[in-house]
Motif scaffolding. Sequence first.
Motif, mmCIF file in Angstrom:
data_model
loop_
_atom_site.group_PDB
_atom_site.id
_atom_site.type_symbol
_atom_site.label_atom_id
_atom_site.label_comp_id
_atom_site.label_asym_id
_atom_site.label_seq_id
_atom_site.Cartn_x
_atom_site.Cartn_y
_atom_site.Cartn_z
ATOM 1 N N SER A 126 1.037 -1.092 0.077
ATOM 2 C CA SER A 126 -0.020 -0.098 0.009
ATOM 3 C C SER A 126 0.714 1.401 -0.040
ATOM 4 C CB SER A 126 -0.811 -0.319 0.989
ATOM 5 O OG SER A 126 -1.689 1.086 1.346
ATOM 6 N N SER A 149 -3.646 3.732 1.219
ATOM 7 C CA SER A 149 -4.563 3.627 2.382
ATOM 8 C C SER A 149 -5.397 4.959 2.432
ATOM 9 C CB SER A 149 -3.936 3.779 3.764
ATOM 10 O OG SER A 149 -3.030 2.461 4.034
ATOM 11 N N SER A 166 -7.336 -0.349 1.046
ATOM 12 C CA SER A 166 -6.676 -0.178 2.423
ATOM 13 C C SER A 166 -7.269 0.873 3.173
ATOM 14 C CB SER A 166 -5.133 -0.099 2.191
ATOM 15 O OG SER A 166 -4.431 0.266 3.390
ATOM 16 N N VAL A 196 -7.317 2.941 7.011
ATOM 17 C CA VAL A 196 -6.659 3.263 8.181
ATOM 18 C C VAL A 196 -7.365 3.355 9.553
ATOM 19 C CG1 VAL A 196 -4.261 4.123 7.125
ATOM 20 C CG2 VAL A 196 -6.325 5.627 8.022
ATOM 21 N N GLU A 219 -7.651 -4.539 3.337
ATOM 22 C CA GLU A 219 -6.738 -4.556 4.397
ATOM 23 C C GLU A 219 -6.704 -3.380 5.400
ATOM 24 O OE1 GLU A 219 -1.994 -5.843 3.528
ATOM 25 O OE2 GLU A 219 -2.111 -3.498 3.597
ATOM 26 N N ASN A 222 -5.381 -1.213 7.825
ATOM 27 C CA ASN A 222 -4.095 -0.563 8.283
ATOM 28 C C ASN A 222 -4.079 -0.141 9.671
ATOM 29 O OD1 ASN A 222 -1.454 0.247 8.349
ATOM 30 N ND2 ASN A 222 -1.656 1.640 6.677
ATOM 31 N N LYS A 262 -3.176 -5.434 9.145
ATOM 32 C CA LYS A 262 -1.938 -4.991 9.113
ATOM 33 C C LYS A 262 -1.310 -4.569 10.699
ATOM 34 C CE LYS A 262 0.088 -3.026 5.462
ATOM 35 N NZ LYS A 262 0.688 -1.934 4.710
ATOM 36 N N ASN A 268 5.275 -4.402 8.673
ATOM 37 C CA ASN A 268 5.439 -3.144 8.104
ATOM 38 C C ASN A 268 6.196 -2.375 8.804
ATOM 39 O OD1 ASN A 268 3.962 -1.267 6.555
ATOM 40 N ND2 ASN A 268 2.714 -0.297 8.180
#
Length: 408
Positions: A22, A53, A120, A122, A146, A148, A182, A207
Amino acid sequence: MGKELECKYMGLTLKSPFVLSSLTLVSKVSIETHIDYFSFICGCGAGAIVLPSINPKVLGNSKNNDTIADCLAFTTGLRKNTEMGFSVLGPTEPNIISTNYGLELAKQTKNKLNVPVIGSVVNLGSKQEILEVVNSLSSIGVDAIELNYSCPNILDKGDEIESLISIIKLIKQSCTIPISLKISPNHYLLNNFGELNNLLDGITLSNAYIGLIPPVIDSDNGQDFYSPFPRRDQWSPCGVYGPFEKILTFYDLFRFISRNPSSKVNVACVGGIVSGVDAIQALLLGADVVELSSAVLWNGGRIFTQFNQELLKYLYYKNCCNVEEIKGKSLHKIKACADALMPPPKRYMSIDSEKCICCKECYCTNRLCLAISQKQGEQPKINKELCSGCGFCCYLCIKNAINIIIDK
């Protein structure tokens, strides 16, 4: 590229286990340029694309993807003088990328690419805002999400974990899209996966450690200016980590898989994978897919072609028909947990004063690396206590004046 490299990840079929991480390549970039770049990456053999993200926290009516900090630009290789910036090297608010931009990018990416597209999101904003963005991405048709909860927005213990579990449950109730999480390196969830084992389809390790914004910047008059962001004392001074991160990634990969042998959660790893050998080692440690970040920034999209070719050669050398036959094959060779071993030696960079011409090319990411300093009229210096050993300045140096030092 044939069936040998095909792999399964969260119910998706990928033509290669190597995936574009990402990367928030959005500094002064249009959606058209973004799509061109993703198309180029796919043409080089990437198995999937993880989109930049999205920050669900809506601030104002921003429809663009502007970032606060200027940052290192790199040539995309698409057209002459076409550059993109690695924007997450600056503060993440008001946007990592805005919701509007991120959703439109997801829509066009999904319409134009023929590989799995992973959204992605967050952990910024309210639970409802996060859920709305996930539902929007699902309705657009992305193949997976995903979450994050890593750099730069760290997932802590206690209430945040409970909130995460409740968000995942809400997502599962509203859509059927596969969900991965993640997390940061050495996170306590590696040993206490618990309820998440039955909620998640994937986990991404490990990460960047721990954040991106410099904690302290010394001013000319000697006074310190502190980052206004939470937990500034834990944030790392650099956002591109390179080979240094591989130690943490492999460590977390081994710990998670060896301690959760019956888990059905697929594993992606990212961080420090900068060579084909690194990527194959990650698969041998049990990763289902390997996400590439710094390797792409430093060497361009053709790194996917190179890694695929190296993996094919390895499969033929081992008389294996597919990637599944080598996955996790190295785990039984590890006889002791890394916790019981001596810590790895400290790695840092050092400048050769005889070769250095004071060109300032080594200033990583527009001076966001705190380890490098330079007084007026003097050569730059590297503070080994602040240096993470990522090697990016060594890569940038046009005179090969920076050496890797290992403290044993």
